[in-house]
Design an enzyme around this catalytic site. Structure first.
Site, mmCIF file in Angstrom:
data_model
loop_
_atom_site.group_PDB
_atom_site.id
_atom_site.type_symbol
_atom_site.label_atom_id
_atom_site.label_comp_id
_atom_site.label_asym_id
_atom_site.label_seq_id
_atom_site.Cartn_x
_atom_site.Cartn_y
_atom_site.Cartn_z
ATOM 1 N N ASN A 153 -12.472 -16.638 29.350
ATOM 2 C CA ASN A 153 -13.602 -16.706 30.284
ATOM 3 C C ASN A 153 -13.170 -16.674 31.752
ATOM 4 O O ASN A 153 -13.903 -16.184 32.599
ATOM 5 C CB ASN A 153 -14.513 -17.909 29.970
ATOM 6 N N GLU A 251 -7.450 -28.861 27.911
ATOM 7 C CA GLU A 251 -8.648 -28.640 28.751
ATOM 8 C C GLU A 251 -9.665 -27.969 27.844
ATOM 9 O O GLU A 251 -9.538 -26.786 27.521
ATOM 10 C CB GLU A 251 -8.304 -27.713 29.929
ATOM 11 N N CYS A 285 -16.776 -23.469 31.256
ATOM 12 C CA CYS A 285 -16.703 -24.783 30.603
ATOM 13 C C CYS A 285 -17.458 -25.856 31.361
ATOM 14 O O CYS A 285 -17.965 -26.796 30.765
ATOM 15 C CB CYS A 285 -15.246 -25.188 30.436
ATOM 16 N N GLU A 461 -5.669 -30.606 35.644
ATOM 17 C CA GLU A 461 -5.071 -29.425 36.271
ATOM 18 C C GLU A 461 -5.565 -29.410 37.708
ATOM 19 O O GLU A 461 -6.720 -29.716 37.974
ATOM 20 C CB GLU A 461 -5.485 -28.153 35.525
#
Ligand code: NAP
Length: 482
Positions: A153, A251, A285, A461
Site C-alpha cells: 500500500n 507494524e 493502515c 518506526e
C-alpha cells in the site's frame, strides 16, 4: 518505461539473472495490463542473501555512524531528484494518483534523510557505580542481519522507514517486498547501488512469501525481522520467531475511529475526514475506518462531507484529475462490497456514492461510499475495510464514544476533532491507541514514533525511537584498581 522482464534479486551487490522457469507477472491494477515479469525467488535465494548480509555486517557495523550517514544522504538526494519518475512507476504498479505517489516518494526520501542525520547519534551511557572499584558502560550495538518484509500500500515509504533506521544503526538487510509492487523496491535498491553502498549491505529477494519468510525465520544469521502488513501474518511471524527468540518488530493493521465533537471546526473536520478516509483509496493502515459525529452537528457535518465525496473523481492514477485510483486487487473490491452489503442488509443508508462507475474503467475500481444509520454489529464497524467505504454513527456522550472507539483489538491510530484544549488532552489520554491525531490526520512523519499497540503492533518506526528497534544495549562492567 518498464521492460518485458526485470531483474529483481540483488545479492552481494549484483543483480542475479532471471530463471525463466521461475517468473511472476506484475500487473497494473488500473488497466489489468501486464507490466513486466520479475523473479519468483524462494528459500535458496534468501539464504544466499542472508549470507551476503552476514558477510557485510562486520564492515558496515564498525564504520563510524558519520560515514554510514553519507550513503543515506546520497540515497535520499538521488530519490528526491528522481521523484517524478519513481512516482510514475509507483502509480502504475500500485494505482494511487500520481500526485500522491510523488508525495510518497518524497516522503520516503525524508526517512532516509532523517536517518542519515540519526546515524551519527547512536549514544551509549556511562552509569554511576555504587561500588568504588567499578566503572560501567552501556554500549549501543546494531542487532545484526535484518529481514525486512513490506506491503504494497506504501511500496516506497514502508521500505525506507525500515531500511533507513536499520542501515543507520549499522545493520545489514535482506528485503522482501510485496509481489504486487516489486518495482518501487527495485528502484530503491538501484538508488542504494548508485549511492555507492558496499556490497551485501542491502539485498533484495522477490518471490514466494512463505519460502522467503521461512528462511528468515529459521536462519540463525537473521537477528531481527521487521514486518509491516496484516495482523494475521504478523502473529504468524511472532509465533515462529519464538523458536530462536528472534526479535520481531511488527507494524500491523488498524481500525481507526475518527470522532467529531460538537465544538469542532466542521469545515476542517470534513476536509480532513475525507483526506484520511480516501487517501490511497482507503488502503492506509491509519485511515479512518469509522466515523463518530456528535448528534447536534451531525446534519451539518454529513452535508459538508457528502458535498466533498460527491465530487471525488475515480480513474487511472496517471490522469491529472483523478482523486481515487483503483484498489490493489479483485479480492480488495470484493471485501469492500461485502462490508457494504452487510451494512445495507442491517439497515444502513447510502449518503453518497455506491453508484456505477465509468464503464471504460477496466481495473479494480470501486466507488467511494458513505453510509449512515450504522449500528455496532455491522462488519464495517469491527474490521479493517481497507477500501473507500465510510460508515458514520452519531453519539451524544464523550465517555460512551471513547468506550466505543476503544472497543476493538486494534490500537494503531485514532483521530479527534475538537477546539477545546481540556477535551483534547482528556480524550487523547483515554484513547487506547499508539497514535492520536487531534485536528490532524497525517501523523506519519520521519521525526516522530509511529506504531500501534494491542494487536496493531509492537514497535515504533520514525524518530530516534525507530532506530532503537535495531540497537542492542551491551553492558560493560569494569573492575578497576584504585
Ligand atoms: P500482508 O498480506 O500481511 O502482506 C505483507 C507482506 O508480508 C507481503 O510482502 C506478503 O507477501 C508478506 N507475507 C505474507 N505471508 C507471509 C509469510 N508467511 N511469511 C513472510 N512474509 C509473508 O499485508 P498486505 O495486504 O500486503 O498489507 C495490508 C495490511 O498491512 C493492512 O492490514 C494494513 O493495515 C497493514 N499496514 C500496516 C502499516 C503500519 O505501519 N502499521 C502500514 C501499512 C500497512 P505476499 O503478498 O506474497 O503474501
Amino acid at each position: 518505461m518498464i521492460k518485458k522482464r526485470t531483474k529483481s534479486i540483488y545479492i552481494d551487490g549484483k543483480w542475479e539473472d532471471l530463471d525463466p522457469s521461475k517468473l511472476v507477472t506484475v500487473y497494473n491494477p488500473a488497466t489489468l495490463e501486464p507490466l513486466t515479469e520479475v523473479a519468483n525467488g524462494g528459500g535458496v535465494e534468501t539464504e544466499k542473501a542472508i549470507e551476503a548480509a552476514a558477510q557485510a555486517f562486520p564492515l558496515w557495523s564498525s564504520m563510524p555512524g558519520r560515514k554510514r550517514s553519507t550513503f543515506l544522504y546520497k540515497a535520499s538526494q538521488l530519490m528526491l531528484e528522481d521523484a517524478e519518475r519513481l512516482g510514475e512507476i509507483l502509480t502504475i504498479e500500485q494505482g494511487k494518483p500520481l500526485k500522491e505517489a510523488i508525495g510518497e516518494v518524497k516522503g520516503a526520501a525524508q526517512f532516509l534523510l532523517w536517518y542519515a542525520e540519526e546515524a551519527a547519534r547512536s549514544y551509549g551511557e556511562w552509569l554511576p557505580s555504587s561500588i568504588s572499584g567499578k566503572r560501567m558502560l552501556v554500549i549501543p550495538k546494531p542487532v545484526g542481519v535484518v529481514g525486512a518484509i513490506t506491503p504494497w500500500n506504501f511500496p516506497s515509504s514502508m521500505i525506507t522507514r525500515k531500511l533507513g533506521p536499520a542501515l543507520a544503526a549499522g545493520c545489514t538487510v535482506v528485503l522482501k517486498p510485496s509481489p504486487e509492487t516489486p518495482l518501487s523496491a527495485i528502484e530503491i535498491i538501484k538508488i542504494f547501488e548508485k549511492a555507492g553502498m558496499p556490497a551485501g549491505v542491502v539485498n533484495l529477494v522477490t518471490g514466494d512469501a512463505e519460502a522467503i519468510g521461512k528462511e528468515m525465520l529459521t536462519n540463525k544469521k537473521v537477528s531481527l525481522i521487521t514486518f509491516t502488513g496484516s495482523t494475521a501474518v504478523g502473529k504468524y511471524l511472532m509465533r515462529e520467531s519464538a523458536n530462536q527468540l528472534k526479535k520481531v518488530s511488527l507494524e500491523l493493521g488498524g481500525h481507526a475511529p475518527l470522532i467529531v465533537f460538537d465544538d469542532a471546526n466542521l469545515e476542517k473536520a470534513a476536509t480532513l475526514a475525507l483526506a484520511s478516509k480516501f487517501r490511497n483509496n482507503g488502503q492506509t493502515c491509519i485511515c479512518a475506518n469509522r466515523l463518530y459525529v456528535h448528534e447536534s452537528i451531525a446534519k451539518e457535518f454529513t452535508t459538508l462531507l457528502k458535498e466533498k465525496v460527491d465530487q471525488l473523481i475515480v480513474g487511472n492514477g496517471l490522469d491529472d484529475d483523478t482523486d481515487l485510483g483503483p484498489l490493489i486487487s479483485q479480492a480488495a473490491c470484493e471485501k469492500v462490497q461485502k462490508h457494504l452489503d452487510d451494512a445495507l442488509g442491517k439497515g444502513a443508508h447510502i449518503l453518497s456514492g455506491g453508484k456505477q462507475l465509468d464503464k471504460n474503467l477496466n481495473g479494480y475500481f470501486c466507488p467511494p461510499t458513505v453510509i449512515t444509520n450504522v449500528t455496532d454489529d455491522m462488519i464495517v464497524m469491527n474490521e479493517e475495510t481497507f477500501g473507500p467505504l465510510f460508515p458514520i454513527q452519531t453519539f451524544t456522550d464523550e465517555e460512551a464514544v471513547i468506550q466505543k472507539a476503544n472497543d476493538t483489538d486494534y490500537g494503531l491510530a485514532a483521530y479527534i476533532f475538537t477546539e477545546n484544549t481540556s477535551r483534547t488532552l482528556r480524550v487523547s489520554e483515554k484513547l487506547d491507541y499508539g497514535i492520536v491525531g487531534v485536528n490532524d490526520v497525517f501523523p506519519a512523519v520521519p521525526e516522530a514514533p509511529f506504531g500501534g499497540i494491542k494487536q496493531s503492533g509492537n514497535s515504533k518506526e520514525g524518530g530516534h525511537h525507530g532506530m532503537e528497534e535495531f540497537i542492542e544495549k551491551k553492558f560493560v562492567s569494569i573492575g578497576i584498581e584504585r
